[in-house]
Design a protein around this motif. Structure first.
Motif, mmCIF file in Angstrom:
data_model
loop_
_atom_site.group_PDB
_atom_site.id
_atom_site.type_symbol
_atom_site.label_atom_id
_atom_site.label_comp_id
_atom_site.label_asym_id
_atom_site.label_seq_id
_atom_site.Cartn_x
_atom_site.Cartn_y
_atom_site.Cartn_z
ATOM 1 N N THR A 135 0.839 -1.193 0.000
ATOM 2 C CA THR A 135 0.000 0.000 0.000
ATOM 3 C C THR A 135 0.875 1.245 0.000
ATOM 4 O O THR A 135 2.075 1.181 0.261
ATOM 5 C CB THR A 135 -0.923 0.037 1.234
ATOM 6 O OG1 THR A 135 -0.110 -0.048 2.421
ATOM 7 C CG2 THR A 135 -1.912 -1.112 1.221
ATOM 8 N N GLU A 136 0.272 2.363 -0.281
ATOM 9 C CA GLU A 136 0.960 3.641 -0.217
ATOM 10 C C GLU A 136 -0.049 4.711 0.141
ATOM 11 O O GLU A 136 -1.258 4.545 -0.071
ATOM 12 C CB GLU A 136 1.637 3.969 -1.540
ATOM 13 C CG GLU A 136 0.672 4.106 -2.709
ATOM 14 C CD GLU A 136 1.395 4.375 -4.025
ATOM 15 O OE1 GLU A 136 1.682 5.562 -4.280
ATOM 16 O OE2 GLU A 136 1.651 3.421 -4.761
ATOM 17 N N ILE A 138 -5.233 9.340 1.647
ATOM 18 C CA ILE A 138 -5.864 8.015 1.650
ATOM 19 C C ILE A 138 -4.781 6.947 1.610
ATOM 20 O O ILE A 138 -3.658 7.188 1.174
ATOM 21 C CB ILE A 138 -6.809 7.831 0.437
ATOM 22 C CG1 ILE A 138 -6.032 7.984 -0.886
ATOM 23 C CG2 ILE A 138 -7.965 8.814 0.509
ATOM 24 C CD1 ILE A 138 -6.861 7.698 -2.124
ATOM 25 N N LEU A 139 -5.124 5.771 2.076
ATOM 26 C CA LEU A 139 -4.258 4.597 1.949
ATOM 27 C C LEU A 139 -4.735 3.829 0.726
ATOM 28 O O LEU A 139 -5.904 3.446 0.643
ATOM 29 C CB LEU A 139 -4.341 3.724 3.197
ATOM 30 C CG LEU A 139 -3.354 2.558 3.267
ATOM 31 C CD1 LEU A 139 -1.924 3.071 3.393
ATOM 32 C CD2 LEU A 139 -3.683 1.656 4.469
ATOM 33 N N TYR A 140 -3.823 3.609 -0.211
ATOM 34 C CA TYR A 140 -4.179 3.125 -1.547
ATOM 35 C C TYR A 140 -3.388 1.850 -1.810
ATOM 36 O O TYR A 140 -2.161 1.857 -1.790
ATOM 37 C CB TYR A 140 -3.796 4.230 -2.538
ATOM 38 C CG TYR A 140 -4.123 4.015 -3.997
ATOM 39 C CD1 TYR A 140 -5.427 4.079 -4.450
ATOM 40 C CD2 TYR A 140 -3.111 3.798 -4.925
ATOM 41 C CE1 TYR A 140 -5.728 3.948 -5.792
ATOM 42 C CE2 TYR A 140 -3.401 3.651 -6.270
ATOM 43 C CZ TYR A 140 -4.703 3.728 -6.699
ATOM 44 O OH TYR A 140 -4.989 3.598 -8.034
ATOM 45 N N GLY A 141 -4.095 0.727 -1.977
ATOM 46 C CA GLY A 141 -3.358 -0.504 -2.242
ATOM 47 C C GLY A 141 -4.163 -1.747 -1.963
ATOM 48 O O GLY A 141 -5.400 -1.732 -1.969
ATOM 49 N N PHE A 158 -7.947 -3.994 -4.649
ATOM 50 C CA PHE A 158 -7.098 -2.800 -4.738
ATOM 51 C C PHE A 158 -8.020 -1.602 -4.574
ATOM 52 O O PHE A 158 -8.810 -1.286 -5.465
ATOM 53 C CB PHE A 158 -6.388 -2.743 -6.098
ATOM 54 C CG PHE A 158 -5.088 -1.995 -6.047
ATOM 55 C CD1 PHE A 158 -3.884 -2.659 -5.940
ATOM 56 C CD2 PHE A 158 -5.072 -0.607 -6.086
ATOM 57 C CE1 PHE A 158 -2.682 -1.965 -5.889
ATOM 58 C CE2 PHE A 158 -3.891 0.094 -6.034
ATOM 59 C CZ PHE A 158 -2.680 -0.586 -5.933
ATOM 60 N N THR A 159 -7.948 -0.963 -3.421
ATOM 61 C CA THR A 159 -8.907 0.087 -3.116
ATOM 62 C C THR A 159 -8.247 1.153 -2.269
ATOM 63 O O THR A 159 -7.036 1.143 -2.064
ATOM 64 C CB THR A 159 -10.131 -0.502 -2.389
ATOM 65 O OG1 THR A 159 -11.131 0.494 -2.257
ATOM 66 C CG2 THR A 159 -9.753 -1.062 -1.032
#
Length: 394
Positions: A203-204, A316-319, A329-330
């Protein structure tokens, strides 16, 4: 014919044509090598079906001294007279080779003969490109050589078609994987997955404008209409938003029934937060107009629709999130949660577009302060803004 050059070409194909960097460059170099080996090629076409919701296939056209032309055809091609009267239909459907000598009267059943003759072509051969998975794609080869292709030249083309099909299949599978990821998770997420981010925990964090919308009265609508009609309505309703979102730099991450979650990434180092949020607002206004003009005939009545969208900006946390080998993947985080709460407030206020204080502060102008509202799960009330031109509707 230069047998040594043909062998070098075969070896190059078996090795995957790795000296090229793109499908069009591969096509160009392959044809150039064939000509250097003594094949008198004029026009070469490769036609590959693809797994895409709107595109039936892609074609690559090479001519000596010109850039390779890349084109696409949609599913309507299957109903067109040009396809039904083409040698390629025989190749695609029966997997057979088709040779069309321009001076042979029997080949007049193919309308393409007149075009070939006008171009000065003497011979045309369409060869199948069978893939390991069982599908058959097609290639076409033409020459202006007097008398057409010789038997030796045809034999060379047939022998080269097999390793050529293997390389094209690899390229096609890679493109199909990317296309499917783009279709189901979005372009940016697809690129990350193809780049190796496939494990839970990959995640990133990202700064982004967040779009969360839903269709008003969807539960009642789905209860009184057939499921097929509801799906058709949803597709048309989502069309009203997706085009605007993509045209303004956003990416749709998820559909949740009648809900839609999209993000518009913000490059903190460039400092484009205001530009991004302005584009988001433009997309929201375009979607509002599109949904307002959407009507669906049901029996003697015409159904009209309303929707609401909440706009927010934050980190946001994206991954990858999920369990075991089933991942999604959200994006998650307090900013997404607040956007979801704001969308509910928009419904309560009968507003189409609402924004958080953070979003309205970045994208100034045209907002009306709707007051503070308690937000479930948050310790502080949130100040909510609506578009000023919706005042009378509220």
């Amino acid at each position: 014919m230069n047998i040594a050059e043909l062998q070098k070409l075969t070896d190059w194909l078996i090795d995957g044509g790795r000296s090229t960097t793109s499908p069009t460059r591969f096509m160009a170099e392959c044809c150039e090598r064939m000509v250097a080996a003594g094949l008198p090629l004029w026009r070469v076409g490769v036609f590959v079906r693809t797994l895409h919701p709107e595109i039936y296939g892609r074609n690559f056209i090479w001519k000596p001294g010109a850039e390779v032309e890349l084109g696409t055809v949609d599913y309507h091609i299957l109903e067109s007279p040009d396809f039904h009267n083409s040698p390629l239909k025989i190749v695609f459907q029966q997997g057979l080779e088709v040779r069309v000598r321009v001076d042979d009267p029997q080949n007049m059943r193919f309308p393409i003969v007149n075009d070939l003759r006008a171009e000065g072509v003497t011979d045309y051969v369409a060869l199948p490109l069978p893939f390991i998975g069982g599908t058959v794609n097609a290639s076409s080869w033409t020459t202006k050589q007097p008398g057409g292709f010789t038997d030796e030249q045809l034999a060379a083309l047939r022998s080269l078609a097999k390793p050529l099909a293997r390389v094209i299949e690899i390229i096609s599978l890679t493109r199909t994987a990317a296309s499917l990821l783009d279709t189901y998770v979005g372009n940016r997420a697809g690129e990350r997955i193809m780049g190796g981010q496939i494990r839970r925990g990959h995640t990133e964090t990202m700064n982004a404008a967040i779009w969360l919308s839903d269709l008003r009265g969807f539960t009642a609508l789905s209860d009184r209409l057939p499921a097929e009609t509801v799906v058709d309505i949803l597709n048309q309703y989502f069309d009203c938003q997706v085009t605007a979102i993509k045209n303004h730099g956003g990416e749709v991450l998820k559909y949740m029934g009648d809900g839609l979650l999209a993000v518009f990434p913000i490059d903190e180092y460039v400092g484009d937060e205001q530009q991004v949020c302005s584009r988001v607002l433009e997309a929201a206004q375009e979607s509002r107009a599109s949904v307002a003009s959407l009507n669906y005939p049901i029996g003697d009545a015409v159904e009209r629709f309303r929707f609401g969208v909440a706009l927010h900006v934050g980190r946001i946390l994206y991954g990858n999130i999920g369990g075991g080998n089933r991942l999604d993947f959200t994006c998650i985080g307090p900013a997404v949660n607040l956007a979801a709460r704001l969308e509910k407030i928009a419904s309560q206020l009968k507003r189409t577009v609402v924004a958080s204080e953070g979003f309205a502060g970045v994208c100034r102008g045209g907002w009306a302060d709707l007051g503070e509202f308690p937000v479930a799960g948050f310790s502080k009330a949130a100040r909510v803004y609506g578009l000023a031109d919706e005042t009378s509707a509220a």
